[in-house]
Design an enzyme around this catalytic site. Structure first.
Site, PDB file in Angstrom:
ATOM      1  N   HIS A  20       0.840  -1.207   0.000  1.00  0.00           N
ATOM      2  CA  HIS A  20       0.000   0.000   0.000  1.00  0.00           C
ATOM      3  C   HIS A  20       0.876   1.259   0.000  1.00  0.00           C
ATOM      4  O   HIS A  20       0.605   2.205  -0.734  1.00  0.00           O
ATOM      5  CB  HIS A  20      -0.876   0.062   1.262  1.00  0.00           C
ATOM      6  CG  HIS A  20      -1.987  -0.941   1.334  1.00  0.00           C
ATOM      7  ND1 HIS A  20      -2.139  -1.804   2.388  1.00  0.00           N
ATOM      8  CD2 HIS A  20      -3.020  -1.197   0.487  1.00  0.00           C
ATOM      9  CE1 HIS A  20      -3.226  -2.542   2.203  1.00  0.00           C
ATOM     10  NE2 HIS A  20      -3.775  -2.207   1.054  1.00  0.00           N
ATOM     11  N   LYS A  44     -17.055  -6.878   5.464  1.00  0.00           N
ATOM     12  CA  LYS A  44     -15.866  -7.689   5.164  1.00  0.00           C
ATOM     13  C   LYS A  44     -15.253  -8.261   6.440  1.00  0.00           C
ATOM     14  O   LYS A  44     -14.260  -8.981   6.381  1.00  0.00           O
ATOM     15  CB  LYS A  44     -14.811  -6.817   4.462  1.00  0.00           C
ATOM     16  CG  LYS A  44     -14.802  -6.929   2.935  1.00  0.00           C
ATOM     17  CD  LYS A  44     -13.507  -6.366   2.385  1.00  0.00           C
ATOM     18  CE  LYS A  44     -13.295  -6.687   0.927  1.00  0.00           C
ATOM     19  NZ  LYS A  44     -12.006  -6.171   0.449  1.00  0.00           N
ATOM     20  N   ARG A  99      -1.848  -5.939  -8.563  1.00  0.00           N
ATOM     21  CA  ARG A  99      -0.795  -6.882  -8.220  1.00  0.00           C
ATOM     22  C   ARG A  99      -0.646  -7.925  -9.311  1.00  0.00           C
ATOM     23  O   ARG A  99       0.359  -7.986  -9.983  1.00  0.00           O
ATOM     24  CB  ARG A  99      -1.098  -7.568  -6.880  1.00  0.00           C
ATOM     25  CG  ARG A  99      -0.804  -6.677  -5.713  1.00  0.00           C
ATOM     26  CD  ARG A  99      -1.456  -7.167  -4.468  1.00  0.00           C
ATOM     27  NE  ARG A  99      -2.911  -7.012  -4.562  1.00  0.00           N
ATOM     28  CZ  ARG A  99      -3.714  -7.063  -3.535  1.00  0.00           C
ATOM     29  NH1 ARG A  99      -3.241  -7.324  -2.347  1.00  0.00           N
ATOM     30  NH2 ARG A  99      -5.004  -6.869  -3.679  1.00  0.00           N
ATOM     31  N   SER A 137      -2.807  -7.765   2.485  1.00  0.00           N
ATOM     32  CA  SER A 137      -3.205  -7.696   3.901  1.00  0.00           C
ATOM     33  C   SER A 137      -3.698  -9.070   4.358  1.00  0.00           C
ATOM     34  O   SER A 137      -3.428  -9.501   5.469  1.00  0.00           O
ATOM     35  CB  SER A 137      -4.325  -6.681   4.106  1.00  0.00           C
ATOM     36  OG  SER A 137      -3.916  -5.405   3.698  1.00  0.00           O
TER      37      SER A 137
HETATM   38  P1  ADP Z   1      -9.794  -3.425  -1.048  1.00  0.00           P
HETATM   39  O1  ADP Z   1     -10.610  -4.163  -0.038  1.00  0.00           O
HETATM   40  O2  ADP Z   1     -10.457  -2.183  -1.556  1.00  0.00           O
HETATM   41  O3  ADP Z   1      -9.203  -4.262  -2.158  1.00  0.00           O
HETATM   42  P2  ADP Z   1      -7.125  -3.255   0.044  1.00  0.00           P
HETATM   43  O4  ADP Z   1      -6.697  -2.508   1.253  1.00  0.00           O
HETATM   44  O5  ADP Z   1      -6.929  -4.735   0.052  1.00  0.00           O
HETATM   45  O6  ADP Z   1      -8.602  -2.845  -0.162  1.00  0.00           O
HETATM   46  O7  ADP Z   1      -6.376  -2.663  -1.230  1.00  0.00           O
HETATM   47  C1  ADP Z   1      -6.506  -1.338  -1.615  1.00  0.00           C
HETATM   48  C2  ADP Z   1      -5.855  -1.173  -2.979  1.00  0.00           C
HETATM   49  O8  ADP Z   1      -4.456  -1.385  -2.852  1.00  0.00           O
HETATM   50  C3  ADP Z   1      -6.335  -2.162  -4.032  1.00  0.00           C
HETATM   51  O9  ADP Z   1      -6.367  -1.506  -5.280  1.00  0.00           O
HETATM   52  C4  ADP Z   1      -5.265  -3.231  -4.027  1.00  0.00           C
HETATM   53  O10 ADP Z   1      -5.192  -3.898  -5.271  1.00  0.00           O
HETATM   54  C5  ADP Z   1      -4.030  -2.366  -3.772  1.00  0.00           C
HETATM   55  N1  ADP Z   1      -2.925  -3.129  -3.198  1.00  0.00           N
HETATM   56  C6  ADP Z   1      -2.878  -3.772  -2.019  1.00  0.00           C
HETATM   57  N2  ADP Z   1      -1.681  -4.362  -1.835  1.00  0.00           N
HETATM   58  C7  ADP Z   1      -0.939  -4.078  -2.943  1.00  0.00           C
HETATM   59  C8  ADP Z   1       0.395  -4.418  -3.385  1.00  0.00           C
HETATM   60  N3  ADP Z   1       1.179  -5.190  -2.665  1.00  0.00           N
HETATM   61  N4  ADP Z   1       0.801  -3.950  -4.582  1.00  0.00           N
HETATM   62  C9  ADP Z   1      -0.038  -3.196  -5.327  1.00  0.00           C
HETATM   63  N5  ADP Z   1      -1.282  -2.844  -4.986  1.00  0.00           N
HETATM   64  C10 ADP Z   1      -1.734  -3.270  -3.817  1.00  0.00           C
END
Ligand code: ADP
Length: 171
Positions: A20, A44, A99, A137
């Site tokens: 992030h 969630k 990703r 996460s």
């Molecule tokens: P959501 O529940 O909206 O997917 P997340 O917190 O899991 O929330 O992710 C928020 C954004 O950050 C999403 O677009 C996700 O693809 C991106 N993201 C999370 N981890 C990574 C990573 N390691 N590399 C690139 N993008 C990431």
């Protein structure tokens, strides 16, 4: 402020990872102001409350070495429709991280829906540096819950919160 380019980076951030943070740095360097928007996402079943997630994200931002970048970033939570939240802060861009191919289908649909709901707002996709791309996460929580070392994926403060959470019997 009205001429400023404002972007929103929405997510659950349960908890914030180095993946992030990489996206945050990239996104913030392309706009005048970046709002990190933490979705309450109660359905969630997040591990951390929205207050805890706000605190953990804010701490990461305060610790950014680049203070110019730091000043451009604001951390907020929201529980309404993302596209309405985006309009309420005067933003025209939504940033999302990609990703793997597995992210694409969901992201493609969400970007399409959001564009239909408000054609003035575009979704921009960014890729994290290759060494952070695989971090999620979900897996960080799983590894920590099972006693693995997550220090290379999250900050020391996040690691401490994760360990505390999984040390309590109800976790
Ligand atoms: P959501 O529940 O909206 O997917 P997340 O917190 O899991 O929330 O992710 C928020 C954004 O950050 C999403 O677009 C996700 O693809 C991106 N993201 C999370 N981890 C990574 C990573 N390691 N590399 C690139 N993008 C990431």
């Amino acid at each position: 402020m009205s001429d400023d380019r404002i972007g929103v980076y929405p997510g659950t951030f349960d908890p914030i990872t180095k993946g992030h943070l990489d996206i945050i740095r990239r996104a913030a360097s392309t706009v005048d102001a970046l709002v990190i928007a933490i979705a309450e996402n109660r359905d969630k079943g997040p591990l951390f409350s929205v207050e805890e997630r706000l605190h953990l994200v804010q701490d990461e931002i305060n610790n950014l070495k680049d203070k110019t970048l730091c000043k451009r970033i604001q951390v907020m939570s929201f529980n309404n429709l993302l596209i309405d939240f985006v309009a309420s802060v005067g933003a025209r861009q939504i940033f999302r991280g990609l990703r793997a191919v597995s992210d694409f289908d969901y992201e493609f649909q969400m970007a399409g829906m959001n564009h239909r709901l408000n054609a003035n707002v575009d979704t921009l996709f960014l890729m994290a540096s290759e060494r952070y791309q695989f971090i999620s996460s979900r897996f960080v929580k799983e590894v920590c819950r099972l006693g693995g070392d997550v220090s290379q994926f999250v900050s020391p403060l996040v690691e401490q919160h994760l360990k505390q959470r999984f040390a309590t019997p109800q976790a």
